[in-house]
Scaffold this active site. Structure first.
Site, PDB file in Angstrom:
ATOM      1  N   ASP A 173       0.854  -0.988  -0.338  1.00  0.00           N
ATOM      2  CA  ASP A 173       0.049   0.079   0.285  1.00  0.00           C
ATOM      3  C   ASP A 173       1.361   1.292  -0.088  1.00  0.00           C
ATOM      4  O   ASP A 173       1.773   1.422  -0.352  1.00  0.00           O
ATOM      5  CB  ASP A 173      -0.942  -0.219   0.957  1.00  0.00           C
ATOM      6  N   HIS A 231       1.798   2.105  -3.183  1.00  0.00           N
ATOM      7  CA  HIS A 231       0.404   2.770  -4.047  1.00  0.00           C
ATOM      8  C   HIS A 231       1.289   4.376  -4.302  1.00  0.00           C
ATOM      9  O   HIS A 231       1.220   4.809  -5.017  1.00  0.00           O
ATOM     10  CB  HIS A 231      -0.742   2.457  -3.357  1.00  0.00           C
TER      11      HIS A 231
END
Length: 509
Positions: free
Chosen positions: A285, A319
């Protein structure tokens, strides 16, 4: 080669080269400790020397430049090998050793495996996890107890015990926990492995009724330092400092599989005075996400995340490399990111906010400088229409018409990006979308270079409704008061260098 001390413990010393190079030194170098080589042909700007003796003077040198330093004292040194058990679970013996450790004591994890569930630290201690030592998390989710997210008392502010995405929430304790501790150090070349890939923590995460454990969770702590270790395979966020101050994270490595859910690297939330230097990330993430709770946390405690320095870090996969929000109910202020290298992240800077974060959600005075990005899909993103909440796709959040400014309206101030080299972007060079009722204050980009990948893919530069996929776009600005370009070179994009909508002032020089 000039260098300086970043941090000293009773058993390690961390240094940083005094240069302007980005993450890696332009020339390899060797490090000597008392005339003995400890690093040969090294190239990172930050390095740590381990296995030092407490209260001892040393001399470290690089070429003709040298420094003398003295390690901190340790009142006592305990070794985990002296704490024995007949069982396979080491949690009780490790917790016993921590509890027995005197003030200013050092607990050494000698090489070997330590199978633990949830450990709770105390103040004024150092844990040294030696090379070859590994703390391995329990893979049985039933072994972790449930603890309340918040405890309320009359005439007092609530006591926050655990949280999930900006709100207090019933949860399971983390692998290593610290509550209201001070002067705690975790150092060494060992590993803390949550082993989530061997458990059910990553399965059906949306059906869970409790918050998953972190690997390291620090709540209302002061002067916490983490050095050298590798942390990996966390059930959710990896390192989560919460309402804490004077934090240092140096020369550590954070690793999670690319497809692991919510496995952010390092998420300071409502913290003050954070240094993240020489850290390496590859996660599932966001690499670093700065937060300050949703509106309840922000309104109740009014503690922003502020005074943060991120330097000489390497973000490889993730991300977003550096992310602000989306849970920023008390705001994020005074952030400087410099001399960092981003590779293969979806975004470089990623700011996520939305209506409803509240009037205390102020993000301001953010500076990026001396940054290199390679193969980052969209280098710069500021999105005030973030849709990842239960009501994130509601008309109130996503409507593009001017809404009434009230206590629910957040604010974004000034953002400066300078001396950046962003190579092989794909979707857009930059995407900046403020609120029509409260535009972004100012965006300044100067002395920077951007290029677009020849065989670029297409995708959505921001998580908001009503936008099309993009490929090879330039800079997109909407609802911004002032945009300034100064000596910005861009190539490979299709169409205009920049497209503006509801922008009061654009300066391009």
């Amino acid at each position: 080669m000039k260098f300086h001390v970043l941090n000293l413990t009773c058993c390690s010393a961390t240094f940083e080269l005094s240069n302007q190079d980005i993450y890696l030194a332009k020339k390899n170098y060797s490090v000597k400790l008392n005339k003995e080589i400890v690093y040969k042909d090294y190239n990172r700007n930050v390095f740590t020397i381990f296995d030092l003796e407490p209260n001892t003077e040393y001399n470290v040198s690089i070429g003709s430049d040298s420094l003398k330093f003295k390690t901190k004292k340790a009142s006592y040194v305990l070794h985990m090998k002296d704490f024995l058990t007949d069982g396979e679970d080491d949690n009780l013996r490790v917790q016993s050793a921590i509890s027995a450790l005197p003030k200013d004591g050092l607990l050494v994890f000698d090489p070997g495996e330590y199978h633990v569930t949830s450990l709770f630290l105390k103040s004024h201690i150092t844990l040294e996890i030696k090379k070859g030592a590994a703390l391995l998390g329990n893979t049985d989710i039933k072994a972790y107890p449930l603890i309340p997210g918040e405890i309320k008392a009359d005439n007092k502010k609530p006591l926050e015990l655990t949280a999930w995405e900006g709100n207090p929430f019933l949860g399971k304790p983390s692998l290593i926990n610290a509550y209201e501790c001070e002067d705690v150090t975790i150092t060494g070349q060992g590993i803390i492995d949550g082993q989530a890939q061997k458990s059910d923590f990553w399965k059906d995460v949306k059906t869970l009724t409790w918050a998953r454990p972190r690997l390291l969770f620090f709540v209302r702590c002061t002067n916490i330092t983490v050095i050298g270790i590798t942390v990996e395979n966390t059930p959710c966020w990896t390192i989560h400092p919460y309402f804490s101050k004077q934090l240092g994270f140096y020369d550590i490595e954070i690793i999670n599989p690319k497809d692991a859910p919510n496995t952010d690297g390092l998420d300071p939330e409502s913290c003050n005075g954070v240094k993240i230097i020489g850290v390496r990330f590859s996660v599932g993430d966001d690499c670093i996400a700065l937060k300050s709770g949703k509106i309840y946390i922000g309104k109740t405690f009014k503690e922003p995340c502020q005074n943060i320095v991120i330097r000489n870090c390497f973000m490889n996969e993730g991300h977003g490399a550096i992310v602000l929000g989306s849970e920023a109910g008390a705001g994020i202020k005074n952030l400087t990111v410099e001399r960092c290298l981003f590779k293969h992240t979806d975004r470089g800077l990623r700011i996520k906010s939305r209506r409803g974060r509240g009037q205390d959600s102020v993000m301001d005075n953010v500076v990026f400088r001396d940054i290199k990005m390679e193969n980052v899909l969209t280098p710069l993103v500021i999105n005030m229409f973030y849709f990842c909440d239960p009501d994130g796709k509601s008309d109130y959040v996503q409507n593009r018409e001017k809404a009434k400014i009230d206590k629910r309206t957040p604010y974004l101030g000034s953002f400066t990006f300078e001396r950046m080299t962003c190579l092989d972007a794909e979707w857009a060079l930059g995407f900046f979308f403020g609120l029509p009722e409260r535009p972004i204050g100012s965006i300044t980009i100067k002395d920077s270079k951007f290029t677009v990948k020849k065989n670029a893919t297409s995708g959505y530069p921001a998580m908001m409704c009503g936008i099309d996929k993009m490929s090879k776009a330039g800079f997109i600005f909407s609802n911004v008061k002032k945009v300034t370009f100064s000596n910005v070179k861009a190539s490979g994009y299709i169409g205009k260098k920049y497209v503006t909508e509801y922008v009061s002032s654009v300066i391009d020089k």
